[in-house]
Design a protein around this motif. Structure first.
Motif, short mmCIF file in Angstrom:
data_model
loop_
_atom_site.label_atom_id
_atom_site.label_comp_id
_atom_site.label_asym_id
_atom_site.label_seq_id
_atom_site.Cartn_x
_atom_site.Cartn_y
_atom_site.Cartn_z
N LEU A 95 0.79 -1.17 -0.03
CA LEU A 95 0.02 0.12 -0.13
C LEU A 95 0.92 1.24 -0.06
O LEU A 95 0.71 2.27 -0.83
CB LEU A 95 -0.75 -0.14 1.24
CG LEU A 95 -2.43 1.14 1.31
CD1 LEU A 95 -2.96 1.05 0.15
CD2 LEU A 95 -2.74 1.01 2.76
N ASP A 96 1.94 1.25 0.81
CA ASP A 96 2.97 2.45 0.84
C ASP A 96 3.58 2.62 -0.52
O ASP A 96 3.95 3.80 -0.84
CB ASP A 96 3.88 2.12 1.82
CG ASP A 96 3.35 2.34 3.36
OD1 ASP A 96 2.15 2.83 3.65
OD2 ASP A 96 4.03 2.01 4.23
N ARG A 97 3.76 1.75 -1.21
CA ARG A 97 4.56 1.82 -2.67
C ARG A 97 3.56 2.23 -3.78
O ARG A 97 4.11 2.81 -4.76
CB ARG A 97 4.91 0.41 -3.01
CG ARG A 97 6.45 -0.04 -2.31
CD ARG A 97 6.82 -1.15 -2.96
NE ARG A 97 6.87 -2.16 -1.87
CZ ARG A 97 6.69 -3.34 -2.33
NH1 ARG A 97 6.77 -3.91 -3.63
NH2 ARG A 97 6.74 -4.31 -1.27
N GLY A 98 2.22 2.22 -3.66
CA GLY A 98 1.29 2.82 -4.68
C GLY A 98 1.32 4.11 -4.65
O GLY A 98 1.26 4.77 -3.67
N PRO A 99 0.96 4.76 -5.84
CA PRO A 99 1.09 6.15 -6.07
C PRO A 99 -0.53 6.65 -5.35
O PRO A 99 -0.48 7.69 -5.52
CB PRO A 99 1.03 6.32 -7.58
CG PRO A 99 0.66 4.82 -8.21
CD PRO A 99 1.06 3.98 -7.24
N ASP A 100 -1.63 5.78 -5.46
CA ASP A 100 -2.64 6.43 -5.32
C ASP A 100 -3.45 5.35 -4.26
O ASP A 100 -4.07 4.55 -4.33
CB ASP A 100 -3.67 6.33 -6.44
CG ASP A 100 -4.83 6.98 -6.19
OD1 ASP A 100 -5.49 7.26 -5.25
OD2 ASP A 100 -5.69 7.32 -7.41
N ARG A 101 -2.98 5.86 -2.72
CA ARG A 101 -3.30 4.98 -1.77
C ARG A 101 -5.01 4.63 -1.79
O ARG A 101 -5.58 3.79 -1.39
CB ARG A 101 -3.08 5.74 -0.63
CG ARG A 101 -3.07 4.80 0.85
CD ARG A 101 -2.64 5.68 1.82
NE ARG A 101 -2.30 4.77 2.97
CZ ARG A 101 -0.99 4.12 3.25
NH1 ARG A 101 -0.04 4.21 2.50
NH2 ARG A 101 -0.92 3.43 4.45
N ALA A 102 -5.83 5.74 -1.88
CA ALA A 102 -7.32 5.63 -1.92
C ALA A 102 -7.90 4.85 -3.03
O ALA A 102 -8.81 3.97 -2.62
CB ALA A 102 -7.99 7.24 -2.35
N ALA A 103 -7.31 4.88 -4.21
CA ALA A 103 -7.68 4.01 -5.08
C ALA A 103 -7.49 2.53 -4.72
O ALA A 103 -8.04 1.48 -5.05
CB ALA A 103 -6.94 4.29 -6.47
N VAL A 104 -6.27 2.33 -4.19
CA VAL A 104 -5.74 0.94 -3.86
C VAL A 104 -6.83 0.33 -2.86
O VAL A 104 -7.37 -0.54 -2.79
CB VAL A 104 -4.35 0.83 -3.50
CG1 VAL A 104 -4.07 -0.42 -2.82
CG2 VAL A 104 -3.44 1.11 -4.70
N LEU A 105 -6.96 1.36 -1.78
CA LEU A 105 -8.04 0.58 -0.67
C LEU A 105 -9.33 0.63 -1.19
O LEU A 105 -9.86 -0.42 -0.78
CB LEU A 105 -7.74 1.93 0.35
CG LEU A 105 -6.66 1.82 1.35
CD1 LEU A 105 -6.61 2.97 2.33
CD2 LEU A 105 -6.69 0.45 2.26
#
Length: 139
Positions: A95-105
């Motif tokens: 999750l920390d590596r992704g550019p868009d935390r909200a989209a991933v969650l």
């Protein structure tokens, strides 16, 4: 090789180091007690060479993921963390590596089963996090 647990490490039989590490950790978590390299090898599928298992155990120890204590001429190994803690840390790292935390969650939550969604809401409430409106009914 007759009688041994050695296996070919060429072509399609070769497994990624990460896959072997995951298998070794899973065997140790399932055992619930420290295991020697030979004991771990017995728990793993396929015919891995003892030296391969020993190498993976040594690497995991060097990474700080396993503890070891002297047992006979070798060591018995145990995981530093339980499986749930390890998995949660991996999830957080991704999750920390992704550019868009909200989209991933958002994607993660949208793909939860209704039962897992209810469980997540309950866990968030127990941790003191607000869950406005509670879980949404699934279509």
């Amino acid at each position: 090789m007759a009688g041994g647990k050695a296996r070919s490490v060429s072509g399609n039989n070769r497994r990624a180091a990460g896959e072997l590490e995951a298998s070794v950790l899973a065997a140790l978590w399932a055992a619930g007690e420290p295991l020697t390299a030979a004991q771990v090898n017995e728990q793993l599928p396929g015919d891995l060479a003892y030296t391969t298992v020993l190498t993976i155990l040594s690497r995991l120890h060097d990474k700080g993921m396993l503890t070891r204590r002297r047992e006979g001429r070798g060591y018995a190994y145990a995981p530093v963390e339980d499986e749930a803690t390890h998995t949660a840390e991996r999830m957080r790292s991704l999750l920390d590596r992704g550019p868009d935390r909200a989209a991933v969650l958002s994607r993660f939550v949208s793909e939860l089963s209704a039962q897992d969604e209810l469980l997540l809401h309950r866990l968030l409430a127990e941790q003191g996090h607000s869950t406005p409106g509670g879980p949404k009914p699934r279509a």
